[in-house]
Design a protein around this motif. Structure first.
Motif, short mmCIF file in Angstrom:
data_model
loop_
_atom_site.label_atom_id
_atom_site.label_comp_id
_atom_site.label_asym_id
_atom_site.label_seq_id
_atom_site.Cartn_x
_atom_site.Cartn_y
_atom_site.Cartn_z
N ARG A 232 15.23 -0.03 -1.33
CA ARG A 232 14.58 -0.39 -0.06
C ARG A 232 13.73 0.75 0.47
O ARG A 232 12.60 0.53 0.93
N VAL A 233 14.26 1.96 0.41
CA VAL A 233 13.50 3.12 0.88
C VAL A 233 12.25 3.32 0.03
O VAL A 233 11.15 3.55 0.56
N LEU A 234 12.39 3.24 -1.29
CA LEU A 234 11.24 3.43 -2.18
C LEU A 234 10.21 2.33 -1.97
O LEU A 234 9.00 2.58 -2.02
N SER A 235 10.67 1.11 -1.73
CA SER A 235 9.75 0.00 -1.45
C SER A 235 8.94 0.28 -0.20
O SER A 235 7.72 0.03 -0.16
N TYR A 236 9.59 0.82 0.83
CA TYR A 236 8.88 1.15 2.07
C TYR A 236 7.87 2.27 1.83
O TYR A 236 6.71 2.17 2.27
N ILE A 237 8.27 3.33 1.14
CA ILE A 237 7.39 4.47 0.93
C ILE A 237 6.19 4.10 0.06
O ILE A 237 5.06 4.50 0.33
N ARG A 238 6.44 3.31 -0.99
CA ARG A 238 5.37 2.93 -1.92
C ARG A 238 4.55 1.75 -1.41
O ARG A 238 3.53 1.40 -2.01
#
Length: 560
Positions: A232-238
């Motif tokens: 979820r965090v990586l999805s937000y950042i990317r």
């Protein structure tokens, strides 16, 4: 590929170059403002008339004055060293985000003690020490945090934002000293309190940002078994959907790298990996594949201080005064211009060049320019019999003006790479298992070097040797830069554009046998799941490549 980006090693969606990764990097760089502003402000504060009066310092140039000011400067380095080493268990157990909160809080306490010391030198000493602890912790966490958030093709630029903000905050500090000297009466305590009080702002903002805005890094979340939150965090950042192919590849690489370095095994010729042993983790620093990375990091960090930059930074006002610039106002103005040159060179290097031309060319060019500059300044100081400890204004000559120009050339060429690129390399080259420990140790080496140089600089600037000049300081550090440049040429590899997990291809892996023990079929299946496939469009991707051992296999995939 943009001008400032390294060539991508995979098909890269344009969405990953979004505002979020830059915003998070900038907010975390409030820790860089803690470091840079503190370093920049103290040299100017020490020469303010109000500070000298309130703290009852001995006359400038006396041994008592030199000892007191050296203690004020160097206590920050001692605190920084302690903060670096204390950060390792915090990073390992609590993570990057909580560690940033702690660093901001500790720094704020130290800055408050300095601001309200009211002429009490013991309180100033304690404030400097505590501030150093917060600063040292931030210098470990911030580059590591950004490196773990950044896409590979712009990682150098994003980690470079750390050093850019370092220089911007130092620039602000130099000019703040000039402003208070110009517009606040030397009879008022506010003259030195105001520049010191501004240290509290970045630490308070970092504290709040880490609580309410900054996420934990995906790599730490995976290490702690929280893969769903990491996605979820990586999805937000990317700025990509959670099931996007690019995220699948990135998450799989992180999981695989962490699994390879934490799973115990006893294959022939392979070291035993003990997840729970802290002593074992120290031993792993010297395993083949890790040893070279650690040695490079330690040498770059300590070597950065052997460029003489911290001595020049701390004592820039004294150096300018000794080679012909008169008056507190003019000296602080010249020091402010020095900081501006450093900032502009850092912006050029880390904002435009590092991911385009690579780390090695910048480092070597930086070593050449900064060593030539120091050799000229040393030659001038020696030939003109300049007394660097004297408070009597020196006569200005054409050779003296050229020496002043070379001070600025030194600032520019040093900032081209020996400043920020060193931090980038040390943040990106270590495998996940030893990353926290290795970055803590290499950054502690940086603080140890700063402390050594800060204590030694007054004596080195005064040392005459067997001649009549005091050029030893400049000759010594110029020679160190020459040696450092040769070592960079021979031993530091290029790392631009590599994923953090892909550094094993450059340095080798201490955990390679773990990969080799995986069955061929199982490994092929894992790699196909995380394959970097290239094609047109997001959904039609064919003709990918998979690396198995030393062979490159082509695979055909339909759809996603």
């Amino acid at each position: 590929m943009g001008f400032t980006r390294a060539p991508e090693d995979r098909s890269t969606p344009p969405e990953i170059y979004n505002y979020r990764v830059y915003l998070l990097s900038l907010l975390s760089c409030l820790g860089s403002w803690m470091f840079g502003y503190n370093n920049g402000v103290i040299g100017g504060v020490l020469v303010l008339p109000s500070f000298i009066r309130d703290f009852k310092l001995a006359p400038e140039g006396t041994s008592s004055y030199n000892n007191t000011t050296a203690n004020i400067v160097s206590l920050l380095q001692i605190g920084g060293l302690v903060g670096c080493l204390a950060t390792f268990p915090s990073l390992k157990i609590l993570g990057r985000r909580i560690s940033l909160i702690i660093a901001g809080g500790v720094y704020f306490v130290g800055a408050t003690l300095q601001t309200f010391s009211y002429g009490r030198i013991d309180m100033m000493y304690i404030g400097r020490l505590v501030t150093g602890m917060g600063t040292g912790s931030a210098t470990v966490i911030v580059p590591l945090y950004i490196a773990e958030l950044a896409p590979p093709s712009i990682r150098g630029t994003l980690v470079g934002i750390y050093e850019i903000n370092n220089q911007l905050s130092s620039l602000l500090a130099y000019w703040m000293n000039y402003i208070v000297n110009e517009y606040i009466s030397p009879t008022k305590t506010l003259q030195w309190q105001l520049p010191l009080s501004l240290q509290m702002a970045p630490s308070a903002l970092l504290f709040l940002a880490a609580i309410f805005i900054l996420p934990e890094t995906p790599r730490f979340l995976v290490q702690k078994g929280n893969d769903a939150k990491a996605r979820r965090v990586l999805s937000y950042i990317r700025n990509l959907p959670e099931d996007h192919d690019y995220l699948n590849v990135e998450i799989s690489e992180i999981q695989e790298a962490i699994a390879h370095t934490t799973q115990s095994h006893t294959a022939t010729g392979s070291p035993q990996v003990n997840k729970k042993s802290k002593i074992g983790l120290f031993k792993e620093l010297f395993w083949h594949g890790n040893r070279r990375r650690v040695v490079i990091g330690l040498c770059l960090m300590f070597g950065q201080n052997l460029t003489g930059i911290n001595g020049v930074n701390f004592y820039t006002p004294s150096i300018f005064k000794s080679i012909g610039i008169e008056g507190t106002k003019t000296v602080l103005l010249a020091s402010g211009m020095y900081a501006l040159v450093k900032t502009l060179a850092t912006l050029l290097s880390l904002g435009l060049l590092i991911d385009r031309f690579g780390r090695r060319p910048l480092l070597i060019s930086s070593a050449i320019g900064s060593s030539i500059s120091l050799f000229y300044i040393g030659s001038f100081v020696t030939a003109a019999h300049i007394d660097l400890k004297s408070t009597t204004p020196q006569s200005r000559t054409p050779a003296g003006w050229i020496a002043i120009i070379f001070v600025y050339i030194y600032a520019a060429t040093f900032s081209l790479a020996l400043n920020g690129v060193v931090w980038v390399i040390c943040a990106e080259i270590y495998p996940s298992r030893i990353k926290d420990l290795a970055v803590s140790l290499t950054t502690a080496t940086q603080w140890l070097g700063q402390f050594s140089v800060a204590k030694a600089t007054p004596s080195m600037l005064a040392y005459r040797g067997t001649g009549n000049g005091q050029g030893f300081f400049f000759f010594f550090f110029g020679s160190c830069i020459v040696v450092m440049g040769g070592l960079i040429w021979g031993f530091v590899p290029e790392t631009k554009g590599r994923t953090l997990e892909g550094m094993d291809q450059v340095f080798g892996s201490a955990y390679a046998n773990e990969t080799e023990m995986m069955g061929g079929g199982d490994r092929m299946e894992k790699r196909e799941e995380a394959v970097d496939v290239r094609g047109d469009g997001d959904n039609a991707r064919t003709g990918g490549e998979v690396k198995v051992g030393d062979e490159i296999l082509r695979v055909e995939l339909d759809g996603r």
